[in-house]
Design a protein around this motif. Sequence first.
Motif, PDB file in Angstrom:
ATOM      1  N   ARG A   1      29.804  57.637  43.879  1.00 55.24           N
ATOM      2  CA  ARG A   1      29.616  58.256  42.563  1.00 55.24           C
ATOM      3  C   ARG A   1      30.559  57.645  41.529  1.00 55.24           C
ATOM      4  NH1 ARG A   1      26.726  63.136  42.493  1.00 55.24           N
ATOM      5  NH2 ARG A   1      26.028  63.838  44.559  1.00 55.24           N
ATOM      6  N   ALA A   2      31.785  57.320  41.942  1.00 52.26           N
ATOM      7  CA  ALA A   2      32.738  56.698  41.017  1.00 52.26           C
ATOM      8  C   ALA A   2      32.256  55.310  40.602  1.00 52.26           C
ATOM      9  CB  ALA A   2      34.115  56.620  41.659  1.00 52.26           C
ATOM     10  N   ASP A   3      31.696  54.554  41.558  1.00 50.54           N
ATOM     11  CA  ASP A   3      31.142  53.233  41.237  1.00 50.54           C
ATOM     12  C   ASP A   3      29.986  53.365  40.243  1.00 50.54           C
ATOM     13  OD1 ASP A   3      32.814  51.563  42.708  1.00 50.54           O
ATOM     14  OD2 ASP A   3      31.603  51.733  44.532  1.00 50.54           O
ATOM     15  N   ALA A   4      29.129  54.362  40.464  1.00 45.88           N
ATOM     16  CA  ALA A   4      27.974  54.561  39.574  1.00 45.88           C
ATOM     17  C   ALA A   4      28.430  54.947  38.168  1.00 45.88           C
ATOM     18  CB  ALA A   4      27.052  55.637  40.146  1.00 45.88           C
ATOM     19  N   LEU A   5      29.394  55.852  38.074  1.00 49.43           N
ATOM     20  CA  LEU A   5      29.872  56.265  36.759  1.00 49.43           C
ATOM     21  C   LEU A   5      30.589  55.116  36.051  1.00 49.43           C
ATOM     22  CD1 LEU A   5      30.205  58.489  34.654  1.00 49.43           C
ATOM     23  CD2 LEU A   5      32.253  59.270  35.864  1.00 49.43           C
TER      24      LEU A   5
ATOM     25  N   SER B   1      24.438  58.304  36.627  1.00 45.79           N
ATOM     26  CA  SER B   1      23.355  57.891  37.527  1.00 45.79           C
ATOM     27  C   SER B   1      22.967  56.424  37.330  1.00 45.79           C
ATOM     28  CB  SER B   1      22.121  58.780  37.312  1.00 45.79           C
ATOM     29  OG  SER B   1      21.664  58.678  35.967  1.00 45.79           O
ATOM     30  N   ALA B   2      23.832  55.690  36.648  1.00 44.89           N
ATOM     31  CA  ALA B   2      23.544  54.276  36.394  1.00 44.89           C
ATOM     32  C   ALA B   2      23.470  53.486  37.700  1.00 44.89           C
ATOM     33  CB  ALA B   2      24.615  53.683  35.481  1.00 44.89           C
ATOM     34  N   LYS B   3      22.632  52.444  37.706  1.00 43.14           N
ATOM     35  CA  LYS B   3      22.563  51.558  38.861  1.00 43.14           C
ATOM     36  C   LYS B   3      23.844  50.730  38.937  1.00 43.14           C
ATOM     37  CE  LYS B   3      17.527  51.128  39.116  1.00 43.14           C
ATOM     38  NZ  LYS B   3      16.376  50.189  39.073  1.00 43.14           N
ATOM     39  N   MET B   4      24.212  50.372  40.162  1.00 41.73           N
ATOM     40  CA  MET B   4      25.459  49.645  40.374  1.00 41.73           C
ATOM     41  C   MET B   4      25.475  48.349  39.559  1.00 41.73           C
ATOM     42  SD  MET B   4      28.346  49.749  41.756  1.00 41.73           S
ATOM     43  CE  MET B   4      29.709  48.619  41.999  1.00 41.73           C
ATOM     44  N   ASP B   5      26.538  48.196  38.781  1.00 46.06           N
ATOM     45  CA  ASP B   5      26.715  47.010  37.946  1.00 46.06           C
ATOM     46  C   ASP B   5      27.735  46.103  38.633  1.00 46.06           C
ATOM     47  OD1 ASP B   5      27.563  45.174  35.929  1.00 46.06           O
ATOM     48  OD2 ASP B   5      26.892  46.575  34.378  1.00 46.06           O
ATOM     49  N   LYS B   6      27.361  44.850  38.845  1.00 47.48           N
ATOM     50  CA  LYS B   6      28.243  43.914  39.555  1.00 47.48           C
ATOM     51  C   LYS B   6      29.562  43.681  38.824  1.00 47.48           C
ATOM     52  CE  LYS B   6      26.303  39.674  37.539  1.00 47.48           C
ATOM     53  NZ  LYS B   6      25.667  38.371  37.825  1.00 47.48           N
ATOM     54  N   ARG B   7      29.580  44.014  37.520  1.00 51.28           N
ATOM     55  CA  ARG B   7      30.809  43.834  36.753  1.00 51.28           C
ATOM     56  C   ARG B   7      31.930  44.759  37.228  1.00 51.28           C
ATOM     57  NH1 ARG B   7      29.111  44.754  30.742  1.00 51.28           N
ATOM     58  NH2 ARG B   7      27.695  46.230  31.787  1.00 51.28           N
TER      59      ARG B   7
ATOM     60  N   ARG C   1      30.479  69.658  47.298  1.00 45.29           N
ATOM     61  CA  ARG C   1      31.240  69.156  48.445  1.00 45.29           C
ATOM     62  C   ARG C   1      30.898  67.690  48.633  1.00 45.29           C
ATOM     63  NH1 ARG C   1      33.308  73.139  51.939  1.00 45.29           N
ATOM     64  NH2 ARG C   1      32.934  75.219  51.104  1.00 45.29           N
ATOM     65  N   TRP C   2      31.868  66.820  48.379  1.00 42.15           N
ATOM     66  CA  TRP C   2      31.642  65.393  48.521  1.00 42.15           C
ATOM     67  C   TRP C   2      32.563  64.822  49.583  1.00 42.15           C
ATOM     68  CZ3 TRP C   2      32.128  64.357  42.555  1.00 42.15           C
ATOM     69  CH2 TRP C   2      30.958  64.795  41.914  1.00 42.15           C
ATOM     70  N   THR C   3      32.011  63.915  50.383  1.00 39.20           N
ATOM     71  CA  THR C   3      32.840  63.156  51.326  1.00 39.20           C
ATOM     72  C   THR C   3      33.509  62.014  50.562  1.00 39.20           C
ATOM     73  OG1 THR C   3      31.070  61.604  51.874  1.00 39.20           O
ATOM     74  CG2 THR C   3      31.208  63.644  53.185  1.00 39.20           C
ATOM     75  N   TYR C   4      34.408  61.301  51.228  1.00 40.98           N
ATOM     76  CA  TYR C   4      35.044  60.160  50.581  1.00 40.98           C
ATOM     77  C   TYR C   4      34.036  59.066  50.250  1.00 40.98           C
ATOM     78  CZ  TYR C   4      39.909  61.491  50.320  1.00 40.98           C
ATOM     79  OH  TYR C   4      41.080  62.096  49.944  1.00 40.98           O
ATOM     80  N   GLU C   5      33.048  58.877  51.135  1.00 38.25           N
ATOM     81  CA  GLU C   5      32.021  57.875  50.836  1.00 38.25           C
ATOM     82  C   GLU C   5      31.222  58.269  49.604  1.00 38.25           C
ATOM     83  OE1 GLU C   5      28.958  55.312  53.471  1.00 38.25           O
ATOM     84  OE2 GLU C   5      28.608  57.483  53.531  1.00 38.25           O
TER      85      GLU C   5
END
Length: 547
Positions: free
Chosen positions: A54-58, A169-175, A45-49
Amino acid sequence: MPSDSHVIGAKRPPLLEQTIGDALSDAARKHRDAPALISRHQHIRWTYEELNERADALASGFLKLGLLPGERIGIWSPTNAQWTLTQFAAAKAGLILVTVNPAYRKAEVEYTLNKVQCAVMVLVKNHRGNEYARMLTELRGDGKLPHLRHAILTDGDSDGFVAFDEVASAKMDKRVAEIGAQLKNTDAINIQFTSGTTGFPKGATLSHHNILNNGLFVGEQIGLSPADRVCIPVPLYHCFGMVMGNLGCLTHGAAMVYPSEGFEPLAVLRAVQDEKCTALYGVPTMFIAELGHIDFDKFDLSSLRTGIMAGSPCPIEVMRQVIAKMNMSQVTIAYGMTETSPVSFQSARSDSIERRVSTVGRVLPHVETKIVDAHGATVPCSTPGELCTRGYSVMLGYWDDDERTREAIDTDGWMHTGDIATINDEGYANITGRIKDMVIRGGENIYPREIEEFLYRHPKIADVQVVGIPDEKYGEELCAWIVLKSGESSNAEEIKMFCDGQIARYKVPRYIRFVEDFPMTITGKVQKFIMRETMIEELDLKTTKTA
């Protein structure tokens, strides 16, 4: 009111001019703690946040693998949260998602991935006896996938595969943000391979603009809002699931509810009851299976109000039962094709029940359609011909196939659907069949859909499909395959007697075959060409070549 079969959709609401990645980021800000995705079989169960994070991390994980915007990433999996996460992460990273049919085997996967030069494949290890990981390993070992650099396994770890959780689980990449700022909504973002009866599948190439807006307008037709929970049992690899389902929910802040990996009528009924779903999607065969389930009456479906029946012709009697027995008073029918993102026509909640059960509704906003004759001229209202579509929803083209693109989309931008349809003077459309499915018996044009709708009235018939098969005297004769309701029995004579005096004699099927089910694609489309071939073999018929 139109004087001929040429209609243009409303100009409101305006078209969205953002990318799918930006739309998810906006939804996370607007609907932060609202449920976005509920995958019941995975207890997720995931909220929009959470979905956005998770999409940003992937997306960051994809970039760390060396992927570049515009490269193709395949997804070969049944319905699960990882599928949807890949869909949104690919959009944020500017990758073109290639949706691979879960029913594909080695030769089909080899063709698909090489056709688009797929760089990465995301897949489950196996599903319902299909060993995806083994097939992919064999293809790679034989050197048959020269463009594939990485294979990502969603469930567990295995030699030669990257673990999905590790990438996700990657750290957020500014790219990710930098790429997002450079992407255009007209960029290609999805390739969906359309299954044909002959030849190789074609890769319909769709943009952010195509599918995000189609999800918006389909959701508008059924009145979606953040208060809604949409039960999505249709496969995600198909437009019905990933566009009408996922993107329809995204553009309205509604929750996506997945009852199971693959379609199971009991899982659908449980999901609707337990999650208090307000909308339910499905192809007609899914609704027939749900209505016919032995435990149907034990479930509380009172939370339902709307939904969509689409994907193949919707029997009028089935629509009536869905309204009466499933509390879906605002259910709609939608019509379209993958190449048009997919929906062009959809009924409205305000349409009368008679309109909603007997037509596919009216043209959606910002879409233009017309019915043409064999010479390309627009026909008068209520006259059958080929349906053509133009507007934002028409695909960019077939991937790396200019010739077939030109065959489908003319120089004026009209997509020729190959469907026979009529549009009446109020703008309501009916789809009467495929041009190739039309049966010509002794010079009479017969549309199988008409015969099917009549036979659905028989009290013993649960489902029916009609095809044309070769005949030396008449050129073609009608053959009906019939699935009877549970506990019923019948014979060909009884069925023909039911037709006698009710429909023209030339429309009464000469051949009647009682079956348990029909040959189907994974999306629930009946494969009539297999029925035809089966009857030709059984009856030892000879086909006559025609012009």
